[in-house]
Design an enzyme around this catalytic site. Structure first.
Site, PDB file in Angstrom:
ATOM      1  N   ARG A 102      -0.190  -6.079   7.650  1.00 24.38           N
ATOM      2  CA  ARG A 102      -0.838  -6.482   6.413  1.00 24.38           C
ATOM      3  C   ARG A 102      -1.892  -7.546   6.655  1.00 24.38           C
ATOM      4  O   ARG A 102      -1.840  -8.292   7.618  1.00 24.38           O
ATOM      5  CB  ARG A 102       0.198  -7.068   5.448  1.00 24.38           C
ATOM      6  CG  ARG A 102       1.254  -6.125   4.973  1.00 24.38           C
ATOM      7  CD  ARG A 102       0.778  -5.186   3.894  1.00 24.38           C
ATOM      8  NE  ARG A 102       0.046  -5.843   2.836  1.00 24.38           N
ATOM      9  CZ  ARG A 102       0.540  -6.253   1.692  1.00 24.38           C
ATOM     10  NH1 ARG A 102       1.804  -6.070   1.418  1.00 24.38           N
ATOM     11  NH2 ARG A 102      -0.228  -6.827   0.789  1.00 24.38           N
ATOM     12  N   ARG A 113     -17.362  -0.992   4.575  1.00 30.44           N
ATOM     13  CA  ARG A 113     -18.324  -0.047   5.153  1.00 30.44           C
ATOM     14  C   ARG A 113     -19.727  -0.653   5.224  1.00 30.44           C
ATOM     15  O   ARG A 113     -20.483  -0.355   6.134  1.00 30.44           O
ATOM     16  CB  ARG A 113     -18.340   1.235   4.348  1.00 30.44           C
ATOM     17  CG  ARG A 113     -17.025   2.007   4.457  1.00 30.44           C
ATOM     18  CD  ARG A 113     -17.255   3.464   4.663  1.00 30.44           C
ATOM     19  NE  ARG A 113     -16.105   4.272   4.350  1.00 30.44           N
ATOM     20  CZ  ARG A 113     -15.150   4.587   5.210  1.00 30.44           C
ATOM     21  NH1 ARG A 113     -15.185   4.123   6.430  1.00 30.44           N
ATOM     22  NH2 ARG A 113     -14.147   5.369   4.854  1.00 30.44           N
ATOM     23  N   CYS A 152      -8.527   2.582  -2.135  1.00 29.31           N
ATOM     24  CA  CYS A 152      -8.424   1.333  -2.893  1.00 29.31           C
ATOM     25  C   CYS A 152      -7.646   1.572  -4.181  1.00 29.31           C
ATOM     26  O   CYS A 152      -7.732   2.642  -4.777  1.00 29.31           O
ATOM     27  CB  CYS A 152      -9.803   0.819  -3.266  1.00 29.31           C
ATOM     28  SG  CYS A 152     -10.842   0.479  -1.852  1.00 29.31           S
ATOM     29  N   GLU A 183      -3.925  -3.819  -8.120  1.00 31.39           N
ATOM     30  CA  GLU A 183      -2.571  -4.373  -8.151  1.00 31.39           C
ATOM     31  C   GLU A 183      -2.029  -4.304  -9.575  1.00 31.39           C
ATOM     32  O   GLU A 183      -2.789  -4.489 -10.531  1.00 31.39           O
ATOM     33  CB  GLU A 183      -2.594  -5.847  -7.727  1.00 31.39           C
ATOM     34  CG  GLU A 183      -2.811  -6.086  -6.263  1.00 31.39           C
ATOM     35  CD  GLU A 183      -1.568  -5.826  -5.438  1.00 31.39           C
ATOM     36  OE1 GLU A 183      -0.433  -6.067  -5.908  1.00 31.39           O
ATOM     37  OE2 GLU A 183      -1.743  -5.380  -4.298  1.00 31.39           O
ATOM     38  N   ARG A 194      -5.795  -7.319  -0.763  1.00 33.77           N
ATOM     39  CA  ARG A 194      -4.791  -7.053   0.270  1.00 33.77           C
ATOM     40  C   ARG A 194      -5.199  -5.783   1.007  1.00 33.77           C
ATOM     41  O   ARG A 194      -5.810  -4.893   0.427  1.00 33.77           O
ATOM     42  CB  ARG A 194      -3.415  -6.859  -0.355  1.00 33.77           C
ATOM     43  CG  ARG A 194      -2.852  -8.085  -1.043  1.00 33.77           C
ATOM     44  CD  ARG A 194      -1.606  -7.703  -1.846  1.00 33.77           C
ATOM     45  NE  ARG A 194      -0.927  -8.827  -2.414  1.00 33.77           N
ATOM     46  CZ  ARG A 194      -1.209  -9.369  -3.598  1.00 33.77           C
ATOM     47  NH1 ARG A 194      -2.181  -8.869  -4.335  1.00 33.77           N
ATOM     48  NH2 ARG A 194      -0.529 -10.387  -4.053  1.00 33.77           N
ATOM     49  N   TYR A 197      -3.410 -13.547   6.954  1.00 30.67           N
ATOM     50  CA  TYR A 197      -3.528 -14.050   5.590  1.00 30.67           C
ATOM     51  C   TYR A 197      -4.478 -15.239   5.612  1.00 30.67           C
ATOM     52  O   TYR A 197      -4.285 -16.165   6.399  1.00 30.67           O
ATOM     53  CB  TYR A 197      -2.161 -14.477   5.051  1.00 30.67           C
ATOM     54  CG  TYR A 197      -1.221 -13.317   4.879  1.00 30.67           C
ATOM     55  CD1 TYR A 197      -1.168 -12.623   3.679  1.00 30.67           C
ATOM     56  CD2 TYR A 197      -0.386 -12.909   5.914  1.00 30.67           C
ATOM     57  CE1 TYR A 197      -0.311 -11.541   3.521  1.00 30.67           C
ATOM     58  CE2 TYR A 197       0.470 -11.837   5.764  1.00 30.67           C
ATOM     59  CZ  TYR A 197       0.511 -11.164   4.568  1.00 30.67           C
ATOM     60  OH  TYR A 197       1.349 -10.096   4.406  1.00 30.67           O
ATOM     61  N   ARG A 235       3.005 -14.735   1.888  1.00 34.30           N
ATOM     62  CA  ARG A 235       4.052 -14.522   2.903  1.00 34.30           C
ATOM     63  C   ARG A 235       4.180 -15.746   3.803  1.00 34.30           C
ATOM     64  O   ARG A 235       3.845 -15.701   4.979  1.00 34.30           O
ATOM     65  CB  ARG A 235       3.728 -13.294   3.748  1.00 34.30           C
ATOM     66  CG  ARG A 235       3.826 -11.957   3.055  1.00 34.30           C
ATOM     67  CD  ARG A 235       5.237 -11.609   2.562  1.00 34.30           C
ATOM     68  NE  ARG A 235       6.256 -11.686   3.561  1.00 34.30           N
ATOM     69  CZ  ARG A 235       6.708 -10.653   4.273  1.00 34.30           C
ATOM     70  NH1 ARG A 235       6.213  -9.459   4.072  1.00 34.30           N
ATOM     71  NH2 ARG A 235       7.652 -10.821   5.164  1.00 34.30           N
TER      72      ARG A 235
END
Length: 135
Positions: free
Chosen positions: A11, A67, A79, A82, A94, A111, A119
């Site tokens: 991630r 891109r 894509c 959330e 993310r 992150y 996290r």
């Protein structure tokens, strides 16, 4: 005879300063540069990338931003938004990087810019960042 191909994933996430095309593009470039620096994924080793972004980021698609910088030209990108959860961190992008057969290679999550708070168990330093995005 078919050989099975194992996959692995790691991630990454970054908090974006504001909802503007330039801010989103700059954040994606910073995140992908850090992912490359930490993990050195070759483009032909990447199966696909899944991006998500919070609903307060509407001015630029993360895949398009990636891109634009010339990254992952032959990698499938997807894509999504959330889900809106009360108290969730604001202005976050993310990415889930899904790698083809990784063998014995291990990957590190990345992150940045306040997203370390997502996290803390995987990051060594947590920056001061208001989860609500309020100043």
């Amino acid at each position: 005879r078919r050989m099975s191909m194992g996959i692995c994933a790691f991630r990454g996430a970054i908090c974006v300063k504001e909802d503007s095309p330039c801010a989103i593009e700059d954040a994606l470039k910073k995140l992908w540069d850090a992912i490359e620096r930490e993990n050195r994924p070759a483009e032909d080793e990447i199966a696909f990338l899944l991006f998500s972004q919070t609903s307060d980021l509407q001015s630029r698609n993360p895949a398009g931003a990636l891109r634009k910088w010339g990254y992952c030209r032959s990698v499938p990108l997807f894509c999504m938004q959330e889900p809106q959860i009360a108290g969730m961190m604001k202005r976050v992008i993310r990415v889930l990087v899904v790698m083809k057969d990784a063998g014995n290679k291990s990957y590190r999550p990345v992150y940045l810019d306040g997203a370390e708070r997502l996290r803390p168990d995987l990051t060594s330093a947590v920056q001061d960042f208001d989860l609500s995005g309020a100043k």
